[in-house]
Design an enzyme around this catalytic site. Structure first.
Site, PDB file in Angstrom:
ATOM      1  N   ASP A  78       8.618 -29.824  -6.605  1.00 52.25           N
ATOM      2  CA  ASP A  78       8.007 -30.284  -5.368  1.00 52.25           C
ATOM      3  C   ASP A  78       8.548 -29.579  -4.133  1.00 52.25           C
ATOM      4  O   ASP A  78       7.904 -29.579  -3.093  1.00 52.25           O
ATOM      5  CB  ASP A  78       8.220 -31.794  -5.190  1.00 52.25           C
ATOM      6  N   CYS A 420      16.236 -32.765   1.760  1.00 57.89           N
ATOM      7  CA  CYS A 420      14.971 -32.150   1.308  1.00 57.89           C
ATOM      8  C   CYS A 420      14.161 -31.571   2.466  1.00 57.89           C
ATOM      9  O   CYS A 420      13.696 -30.436   2.417  1.00 57.89           O
ATOM     10  CB  CYS A 420      14.130 -33.167   0.544  1.00 57.89           C
ATOM     11  N   ASP A 462       3.669   7.216  13.789  1.00 56.51           N
ATOM     12  CA  ASP A 462       3.399   8.596  13.380  1.00 56.51           C
ATOM     13  C   ASP A 462       1.963   8.893  13.798  1.00 56.51           C
ATOM     14  O   ASP A 462       1.150   7.977  13.934  1.00 56.51           O
ATOM     15  CB  ASP A 462       3.560   8.711  11.865  1.00 56.51           C
ATOM     16  N   THR A 464      -0.447  11.715  12.480  1.00 52.23           N
ATOM     17  CA  THR A 464      -1.401  12.081  11.428  1.00 52.23           C
ATOM     18  C   THR A 464      -1.410  11.058  10.303  1.00 52.23           C
ATOM     19  O   THR A 464      -0.375  10.769   9.697  1.00 52.23           O
ATOM     20  CB  THR A 464      -1.069  13.469  10.858  1.00 52.23           C
ATOM     21  N   ASP A 657       2.849   6.905   7.275  1.00 49.10           N
ATOM     22  CA  ASP A 657       2.130   6.936   5.998  1.00 49.10           C
ATOM     23  C   ASP A 657       2.612   8.024   5.052  1.00 49.10           C
ATOM     24  O   ASP A 657       2.242   8.039   3.882  1.00 49.10           O
ATOM     25  CB  ASP A 657       0.625   7.156   6.243  1.00 49.10           C
TER      26      ASP A 657
END
Length: 765
Positions: A78, A420, A462, A464, A657
């Protein structure tokens, strides 16, 4: 019931991680969730196998390498404190290298050097009071509807409530019988709770809520408060049910992801359609998917074109058109026509598996605040039990107060002590935040990254492939006197063949589109930050950036280069030996949402800067279009140094990338990869934008800030309610049943508050 296991040889992993299969460190783009390398002996001797192996095998913190990995789905948890109970119990088993419970996906992962440990782990799970099943098992049964399942599920609560109501009704007429009914109801209802408390104490969790509840109820019975003891028990059970409901809602985003992959698929074998289990599909298999159906694995379209609804994975509501040889992710829905695809993902490595693994992996990367609360809760409960004991004994012993009054108040304090609500306040919010991000197509590697996003002050991009589409096209070919354009393209494109650089690929395609047959080049060499060279028929041909030539160009070519660069174009100089053959220029197009993304960041008070290896004139032309600062002519190491300088002053996010962006992303406070980027960039990054929509970056930061705000609210609610009822209990204003409400109610409230994040909407939407 047993588990399949995988053998990961320690020396093999150390010698060559790439050969270690699923035992190598996981990364976003290559997650092995179901592929299993088994040992020569199959441990599954029974007809059923309760759990599959899980390859989330990273070397344990202790420095030992586990040869076997097992996993189970734990039912009945839970809150994260339940997960810790299982974790604590399993870690006490001899031979266990590491045991980890992932609350978001309800999975227990155990690493050991003993293949036969599975049965012992399963017995320990049962002894702790939980049940288990296979981690990848899906229920084929329809969910029951109507009142009967609800009554059956809550039978214990209904029976206790009915018995209490009956005892209350007869109390004016049969007080003695009523009293015994309340006592009997309390004892019968308390038996399974006390039994679980004893099991937990034996397995290393003596201060569980079950223990506190049992002590409080028995204490109330001892004081003659049978009605209140029964009421405390009833409220506790109702609170547990509310916690279970809230927990299931918190996991709803994860469960929805798991349901995106269909159970079966239509496989094409020798031209015939055969229905097979999705788990039986392999690389290279051809499947057919009808309109309205979901893809069971990642695949490439064999022929033609079709529209796909990828909203469940990317958050993009408009269907996208995919053409022959283009990739489509598992879970996408075919919109308009029957389509055939070739499978491109191994078992456990499709887009859905990668997201699920990321969510699982996120739990081991807790936010600093969450780690603090974990440590705090471990000494908080024992301390509160000591305080409760002092409350019980000090007033009667030192101030001649009645024992009954202070035992009662001490028991109430004991129930309030349960941590809890405090323990779940942070993970509930973070799990909801991660699920909301995944739904929008943003993958964030854990609570630490999610928290860090909320503190970002500067975003470095970046150029490109990040701000631009990374698909430059040849726009100009300028030849020197006496040089033929076709001849120039033929030789310069030849030395570019095989390079993965976007400019190289674009030039080769440009030459091929013109029907130019390219000769074979030898000794091809990439000149980092400068260009490329190769030998054709014994002659050295080079393509270099104008700034890397080492000599002066004539005025006419220099002027032409300046004009091209002022237009935002990238230019190289073509050479044969040291003879200038001419110029080739490319232009990359900005992403449609690049300007909007930069503007959205500024609205949030975040600075943006573009880092590029391009020349200043070209960078200036690009930056002017989207109103962003820039740093130009940067080599990969220059980007790292610049990001390090920025990071020393404020919190920086680096978005990239490519392989060359990975070091800079690592140097930043947080690295964010574009989903179409390289494996290295995705592995290095702390987060990824799967659908390449830059505007989602601002939404990620907004979501992070909303999550941090939600966590602060939850902690204030948890501690505030406990503080109020702590005082009222000590003063005798509130009793045991209110103490139970303070605990269970606070837990339900903070969880439901965290669920609001699942409906998060950005200002950019």
């Amino acid at each position: 019931m047993c588990t399949k296991h995988e053998a990961c040889r320690a020396n093999k992993t150390a010698a060559n991680p790439s050969q270690a299969g699923s035992c190598a460190s996981p990364k976003i783009t290559s997650i092995k969730m179901a592929s299993v390398a088994t040992t020569d002996t199959d441990c599954c001797s029974s007809s059923t196998c309760g759990s599959g192996s899980d390859p989330t095998d990273e070397e344990s913190d202790s420095g030992l390498q586990a040869h076997f990995s097992h996993s189970w789905k734990i039912n009945g948890m839970d809150c994260p404190s339940c997960a810790r109970k299982v974790e604590t119990a399993v870690n006490k088993i001899s031979g266990i290298t590491e045991a980890k419970v992932l609350f978001a996906t309800e999975k227990l992962i155990v690493k050991s050097n003993d293949a036969s440990i599975a049965a012992l782990v399963e017995q320990t799970i049962l002894d702790t009071g939980f049940t288990f099943s296979s981690p990848n098992q899906k229920s084929n049964q329809a969910k029951p509807t109507g009142w009967l399942p609800i009554i059956k599920q809550n039978g214990q609560i209904i029976a206790i409530a009915a018995a209490m109501a009956f005892a209350g009704l007869i109390k004016p007429y049969q007080p003695q019988l009523s009293e015994w009914l309340f006592i009997l109801t309390c004892l019968v209802g308390l038996y399974p709770i006390a039994k679980k408390a004893l099991s937990l104490a034996k397995s290393g969790t003596p201060f569980a809520i079950e223990t506190l509840m049992s002590v409080a109820a028995i204490g109330a019975l001892y004081l003659g408060e049978s009605v209140e003891a029964a009421m405390v028990l009833l409220l506790f059970l109702i609170g547990e049910r509310l916690e279970a409901f809230a927990a299931s809602r918190a996991r709803s985003g994860v469960q929805a992801l798991m349901e995106l992959v269909p159970e079966t698929a239509t496989k094409i074998v020798d031209g015939q359609r055969i229905e097979v289990s999705a788990s039986e599909l392999n690389l290279g298999d051809v499947i057919e998917v009808a309109p309205g159906a979901r893809l069971p694995a990642d695949g490439k379209i064999n022929a033609g074109a079709a529209s796909f609804d990828e909203s469940a994975l990317t958050g993009e509501s408009i269907p996208v058109e995919r053409f022959a040889n283009e990739s489509v992710m598992a879970g996408a829905v075919v919109v308009d026509k029957v389509v055939r695809l070739t499978i491109t993902s191994r078992q456990g490595e499709n887009a859905i598996d990668r997201i699920l693994h990321l969510i699982e992996e996120a739990e081991s990367r807790k936010a600093p605040l969450e780690r603090f609360l974990d440590r705090f809760s471990r000494w908080y409960t024992p301390l509160m039990m000591l305080v409760s004991l002092l409350v019980i004994i000090i007033p009667p012993l030192l101030f001649a107060q009645p024992w009954e009054t202070w035992v009662y108040r001490g028991l109430a304090l004991l129930l309030i002590a349960c941590p809890c609500a405090l323990v779940i306040s942070t993970p509930a919010a973070i799990t909801s935040g991660l699920a909301a991000a995944a739904r929008r197509g943003a993958l964030i590697k854990g609570g630490a990254a999610l928290e860090q996003l909320g503190h970002v002050q500067t975003v470095a991009f970046d150029k490109t492939g990040t701000l631009t589409k990374g698909k430059p096209e040849v726009t100009d070919v300028v030849t020197a006197a006496g040089v033929d354009e076709t001849w120039l393209l033929k030789h310069i494109a030849a030395i570019e063949v095989g390079s993965s650089h976007p400019l190289a690929s674009s030039l080769v395609k440009h030459a091929e589109d013109k029907g130019i047959e390219l000769p074979e080049a030898s000794d091809k060499q990439a000149l980092i930050g400068s260009g490329i060279q190769g030998i054709i028929d014994g002659e050295l041909f080079r393509a270099l950036a104008p700034s890397k030539l080492g000599f002066e160009l004539d005025a006419e070519l220099a002027s032409r280069i300046a004009k091209l660069e002022d237009q935002g174009k990238t230019v190289i100089v073509a050479l044969k030996q040291n003879q200038v053959l001419g110029l080739i220029a490319w232009q990359d197009t900005l992403r449609e949402d690049a300007k909007q993304a930069v503007k959205a960041l500024k609205v949030l008070g975040i600075n943006a800067i573009m880092l590029t290896g391009d020349n200043p004139r070209s960078a200036s032309a690009i930056s002017a279009q989207i109103d962003i600062d820039f740093q130009a002519s940067l080599l990969p190491q220059d980007k790292v140094h610049y990001v390090e300088q920025l990071s020393s002053r404020n919190n920086v996010a680096m978005v990239g990338d490519g392989i060359n962006d990975a070091p800079a992303m690592k140097a930043a406070s947080i690295g964010i990869a574009m989903g179409g980027g390289t494996d290295v960039a995705l592995e290095t990054a702390d987060a990824a934008i799967t659908h390449n929509r830059l505007v989602e970056l601002a939404a990620m930061i907004e979501l992070s800030r909303a999550t941090l705000s939600n966590i602060r609210q939850n902690i204030a609610l948890a501690l505030g309610l406990k503080g109020v009822f702590l005082v009222t209990s000590l003063l005798g204003i509130t009793g045991l049943w209110v103490a139970v409400l303070a605990d269970s109610g606070a837990t339900a409230i903070v969880t439901l508050n965290a669920l609001r994040l699942l409906k998060f909407e950005s200002k950019q939407d």
